[in-house]
Design an enzyme around this catalytic site. Structure first.
Site, short mmCIF file in Angstrom:
data_model
loop_
_atom_site.label_atom_id
_atom_site.label_comp_id
_atom_site.label_asym_id
_atom_site.label_seq_id
_atom_site.Cartn_x
_atom_site.Cartn_y
_atom_site.Cartn_z
N ASP A 11 0.84 -1.21 0.00
CA ASP A 11 0.00 0.00 0.00
C ASP A 11 0.87 1.26 0.00
OD1 ASP A 11 -2.41 1.36 -0.03
OD2 ASP A 11 -2.62 1.35 2.16
N TRP A 16 2.66 8.03 -2.39
CA TRP A 16 4.06 8.20 -2.82
C TRP A 16 4.13 9.15 -4.02
CZ3 TRP A 16 6.76 7.34 -7.31
CH2 TRP A 16 8.16 7.23 -7.23
N HIS A 28 2.03 3.62 -9.16
CA HIS A 28 1.86 2.18 -9.43
C HIS A 28 3.03 1.65 -10.27
CE1 HIS A 28 -1.91 2.40 -7.46
NE2 HIS A 28 -2.54 3.06 -8.41
N LEU A 122 11.11 -20.14 -4.74
CA LEU A 122 10.05 -19.33 -4.13
C LEU A 122 8.72 -19.51 -4.87
CD1 LEU A 122 9.25 -16.90 -2.20
CD2 LEU A 122 9.77 -15.43 -4.14
C1 IPE Z 1 -5.31 -2.77 -0.18
O1 IPE Z 1 -5.03 -1.43 -0.28
C2 IPE Z 1 -5.27 -3.40 -1.53
C3 IPE Z 1 -3.94 -3.47 -2.15
C4 IPE Z 1 -2.82 -3.08 -1.62
C5 IPE Z 1 -3.91 -4.09 -3.46
P1 IPE Z 1 -6.19 -0.33 -0.37
O2 IPE Z 1 -5.50 0.98 -0.48
O3 IPE Z 1 -7.13 -0.68 -1.46
O4 IPE Z 1 -6.92 -0.50 1.02
P2 IPE Z 1 -7.79 0.52 1.86
O5 IPE Z 1 -8.83 1.07 0.96
O6 IPE Z 1 -6.86 1.60 2.33
O7 IPE Z 1 -8.32 -0.28 3.00
C1 IPE Z 2 -1.62 0.29 -3.32
O1 IPE Z 2 -1.43 1.65 -3.34
C2 IPE Z 2 -1.86 -0.29 -4.68
C3 IPE Z 2 -3.24 -0.68 -4.93
C4 IPE Z 2 -4.20 -0.62 -4.09
C5 IPE Z 2 -3.54 -1.17 -6.26
P1 IPE Z 2 -2.65 2.67 -3.29
O2 IPE Z 2 -3.05 2.99 -4.69
O3 IPE Z 2 -3.74 2.18 -2.43
O4 IPE Z 2 -1.94 3.92 -2.64
P2 IPE Z 2 -2.54 4.90 -1.56
O5 IPE Z 2 -3.00 4.08 -0.40
O6 IPE Z 2 -3.67 5.63 -2.23
O7 IPE Z 2 -1.41 5.79 -1.21
MG MG Z 3 -4.14 2.37 -0.44
#
Ligand code: IPE
Ligand code: IPE
Ligand code: MG
Length: 231
Positions: A11, A16, A28, A122
């Site tokens: 996450d 970032w 991403h 792995l």
């Molecule tokens: C969880 O992150 C899903 C992934 C990292 C793929 P999210 O950013 O979607 O989760 P919430 O919404 O903060 O709980």
């Molecule tokens: C995790 O990063 C990746 C996915 C959920 C696909 P986020 O996109 O949730 O990044 P934040 O939480 O908004 O910073």
């Molecule tokens: Mg997130």
């Protein structure tokens, strides 16, 4: 660190990027680059299975352009990393639903899985369109009165396209400051050690994995029993 099943909620990509004045999608892209180094590091440290949360079933709720960007990145990851996986003897699986993914992505998943099926290093498991609650509900529909935890795990693996699966998670890492599970591997994390870090996923590297593994090694797992010294 041998024989461990490590799961990571990757996450913080969006934050970032935003902190750098970039579009979320750039986060991403940087996140996908971070995956490569962490997979190599996990493989070289003898981690048995690494489950990475790449796209949750709830991530469909994001803007269409972000979802499309993530799907393109996943496709590219599979196409470019399969040969690297073979080199490093990494077996790649994708867990989660497939019925809502594009046909090309499903083909790339099937190709990567077939190509690396014989790898004995792995076991890398990418969770895509994954929801633990959805999997548990589906498995519960298949379960009978005599189904015990091990059989239920097999049903879950069947529902998740996980093949022979990886079983219980030993260490769950979440980057990006939040301290929640966001519907990831709820059954498998029953006794997982939890490790939260403020590091945003694109900045998470081999040294951070090392720190998490060291934290894990310092913990005492009891599984409801008493510590050996207290017996
Ligand atoms: C969880 O992150 C899903 C992934 C990292 C793929 P999210 O950013 O979607 O989760 P919430 O919404 O903060 O709980
Ligand atoms: C995790 O990063 C990746 C996915 C959920 C696909 P986020 O996109 O949730 O990044 P934040 O939480 O908004 O910073
Ligand atoms: Mg997130």
């Amino acid at each position: 660190m041998h024989n461990l099943h490590v799961a990571i909620i990757m996450d913080g990509n969006g934050r970032w990027a935003q902190r750098r004045g970039l579009a979320r999608t750039a986060g991403h892209v940087a996140g996908a680059a971070a995956v490569r180094a962490v997979v190599e590091s996990a493989a070289s440290r003898g981690v048995r299975a690494l489950s990475l949360y790449a796209f949750s079933a709830d991530n469909w709720r994001r803007p269409g352009a972000e979802v499309a960007g993530l799907m393109r990145l996943l496709q590219r990851y599979l196409l470019t990393q399969t040969s690297r996986c073979l080199e490093q003897r990494v077996r790649l699986s994708v867990i989660g639903r497939r019925d809502r993914l594009g046909a090309r992505l499903v083909r790339a998943i099937e190709h990567a899985e077939r190509a690396t099926a014989g790898c004995t290093g792995l076991h890398l498991r990418l969770a895509v369109d994954y929801s633990a609650q959805h999997s548990i509900l589906q498995a519960a529909r298949l379960a009978g009165e005599d189904t015990g935890p091990a059989d239920f795990q097999r049903l879950l693996d069947q529902v998740d396209h996980a093949g022979d699966g990886a079983g219980a998670v030993d260490l769950l890492i979440r980057t990006g400051s939040e301290q929640r599970l966001s519907d990831f591997l709820l059954w498998e994390c029953a006794y997982a050690e939890l490790y939260f870090t403020e590091r945003m996923w694109p900045d998470f590297g081999p040294a951070d994995l090392q720190a998490a593994l060291e934290s894990y090694a310092s913990r005492q797992r009891r599984f409801g029993a008493l510590a050996a010294t207290a017996r």
